[in-house]
Design an enzyme around this catalytic site. Structure first.
Site, PDB file in Angstrom:
ATOM      1  N   GLY A  54      10.209   2.230   4.308  1.00 57.51           N
ATOM      2  CA  GLY A  54      10.808   1.258   3.382  1.00 57.51           C
ATOM      3  C   GLY A  54      11.246  -0.020   4.077  1.00 57.51           C
ATOM      4  O   GLY A  54      11.699  -0.965   3.431  1.00 57.51           O
TER       5      GLY A  54
ATOM      6  N   ASP B 105       6.830   3.917   3.113  1.00 65.00           N
ATOM      7  CA  ASP B 105       7.048   4.941   4.142  1.00 65.00           C
ATOM      8  C   ASP B 105       8.517   4.871   4.555  1.00 65.00           C
ATOM      9  O   ASP B 105       9.372   5.451   3.869  1.00 65.00           O
ATOM     10  CB  ASP B 105       6.078   4.683   5.299  1.00 65.00           C
ATOM     11  CG  ASP B 105       6.173   5.712   6.416  1.00 65.00           C
ATOM     12  OD1 ASP B 105       7.021   6.601   6.334  1.00 65.00           O
ATOM     13  OD2 ASP B 105       5.403   5.625   7.381  1.00 65.00           O
TER      14      ASP B 105
ATOM     15  N   THR C  33       9.479  -2.334   5.600  1.00 66.83           N
ATOM     16  CA  THR C  33       8.652  -3.499   5.227  1.00 66.83           C
ATOM     17  C   THR C  33       9.022  -4.014   3.839  1.00 66.83           C
ATOM     18  O   THR C  33       9.217  -5.217   3.643  1.00 66.83           O
ATOM     19  CB  THR C  33       7.156  -3.109   5.233  1.00 66.83           C
ATOM     20  OG1 THR C  33       6.830  -2.643   6.529  1.00 66.83           O
ATOM     21  CG2 THR C  33       6.285  -4.303   4.891  1.00 66.83           C
TER      22      THR C  33
ATOM     23  N   ASP D 275       0.809  -1.216   0.000  1.00 68.79           N
ATOM     24  CA  ASP D 275       0.000   0.000   0.000  1.00 68.79           C
ATOM     25  C   ASP D 275       0.846   1.271   0.000  1.00 68.79           C
ATOM     26  O   ASP D 275       0.555   2.213  -0.721  1.00 68.79           O
ATOM     27  CB  ASP D 275      -0.979   0.004   1.193  1.00 68.79           C
ATOM     28  CG  ASP D 275      -0.309  -0.280   2.530  1.00 68.79           C
ATOM     29  OD1 ASP D 275       0.925  -0.477   2.571  1.00 68.79           O
ATOM     30  OD2 ASP D 275      -1.024  -0.311   3.550  1.00 68.79           O
ATOM     31  N   ILE D 276       1.905   1.296   0.827  1.00 73.99           N
ATOM     32  CA  ILE D 276       2.634   2.567   0.984  1.00 73.99           C
ATOM     33  C   ILE D 276       4.111   2.317   1.276  1.00 73.99           C
ATOM     34  O   ILE D 276       4.461   1.387   2.001  1.00 73.99           O
ATOM     35  CB  ILE D 276       1.965   3.438   2.093  1.00 73.99           C
ATOM     36  CG1 ILE D 276       2.578   4.834   2.175  1.00 73.99           C
ATOM     37  CG2 ILE D 276       1.975   2.754   3.435  1.00 73.99           C
ATOM     38  CD1 ILE D 276       1.732   5.823   2.984  1.00 73.99           C
TER      39      ILE D 276
ATOM     40  N   LYS E 288       5.293   7.945   0.531  1.00 74.39           N
ATOM     41  CA  LYS E 288       5.329   9.070   1.463  1.00 74.39           C
ATOM     42  C   LYS E 288       6.543   9.928   1.160  1.00 74.39           C
ATOM     43  O   LYS E 288       7.648   9.412   0.954  1.00 74.39           O
ATOM     44  CB  LYS E 288       5.359   8.554   2.900  1.00 74.39           C
ATOM     45  CG  LYS E 288       4.752   9.508   3.889  1.00 74.39           C
ATOM     46  CD  LYS E 288       4.670   8.932   5.282  1.00 74.39           C
ATOM     47  CE  LYS E 288       3.374   8.208   5.527  1.00 74.39           C
ATOM     48  NZ  LYS E 288       3.164   7.902   6.962  1.00 74.39           N
TER      49      LYS E 288
ATOM     50  N   ASP F 123      -5.192   1.766   7.329  1.00 75.70           N
ATOM     51  CA  ASP F 123      -5.900   1.917   8.597  1.00 75.70           C
ATOM     52  C   ASP F 123      -5.110   2.723   9.618  1.00 75.70           C
ATOM     53  O   ASP F 123      -3.901   2.921   9.490  1.00 75.70           O
ATOM     54  CB  ASP F 123      -6.177   0.534   9.207  1.00 75.70           C
ATOM     55  CG  ASP F 123      -4.909  -0.082   9.801  1.00 75.70           C
ATOM     56  OD1 ASP F 123      -3.907  -0.178   9.070  1.00 75.70           O
ATOM     57  OD2 ASP F 123      -4.914  -0.426  11.001  1.00 75.70           O
TER      58      ASP F 123
END
Ligand code: IMP
Ligand code: MG
Length: 183
Positions: free
Chosen positions: A110, A108, A112, A105-106, A136, A164
């Protein structure tokens, strides 16, 4: 539902449903162009945040693709990255020699994505590409090459369209900045 005033949150919309739809269509087009065949492709979707994005993206692709789902947890009931990643679930087919498309999804910190790329490499796929909906605009802790990138977001906490905050707001059809009331 939001009875505690201290917990009330407002949304500042960053991308509307229609802007997200256009972005997903464009990404699907880029992916169709990049892959001449989908036969040896395994799409790996990171739950839960990327589920909705991946559902729409795969539908927009209009090709039968093999999809697997892993849960990568790096946020533990907070909006700060924990810096550690836990993988739950497993891939139900050999990845050796296959082409992998990792969907998240994103991007951020990095952490993950970097962790998941290293994790998937142990299964010796022929290649791994990445597709991420949001980047981001912040200095990333880990630099990761994103092959198919959707939209930039400012360095704020964003929710909606699958993302979420403490398991809330995933259902929002738009992407918004999460702001505490009074801020
Ligand atoms: P990372 O910091 O790049 O490792 O991001 C890891 C994961 O944290 C992402 O896949 C998201 O699920 C979640 N995350 C990061 N930033 C946000 C945000 O602004 N809103 C919601 N989830 C986020
Ligand atoms: Mg995630």
């Amino acid at each position: 539902m939001k009875s505690n005033p201290q917990q009330q949150q407002a949304h500042h919309v960053l991308y509307t449903q229609s802007q997200i739809h256009d972005c997903v269509s464009q990404l699907a087009g880029q992916i169709r162009t990049a892959y001449t065949s989908f036969d040896d492709l395994v799409v790996i979707v990171l739950l839960m945040g990327a589920k909705r994005f991946a559902d729409d993206l795969l539908a927009a692709l209009g090709q039968p693709v093999s999809a697997e789902y892993l849960r990568a947890k790096s946020y533990h009931d907070s909006h700060q990255s924990s810096g550690t990643v836990h993988v739950e679930g497993h891939v139900h087919q050999p990845l050796r020699g296959k082409r992998v498309l990792l969907i998240d999804d994103i991007y951020d910190t990095g952490i993950t994505l970097k962790f998941m790329l290293d994790y998937l490499r142990q299964f010796q796929p022929a290649e791994i590409k990445t597709c991420v909906l949001l980047e981001k605009q912040c200095p990333h802790h880990e630099t990761v090459a994103i092959d198919f990138l959707g939209l930039p977001v400012p360095d704020v906490f964003v929710v909606g369209y699958g993302l979420d905050y403490r398991e809330q707001y995933r259902e929002l059809p738009f992407i918004a900045e999460l702001t505490l009331d009074g801020n």
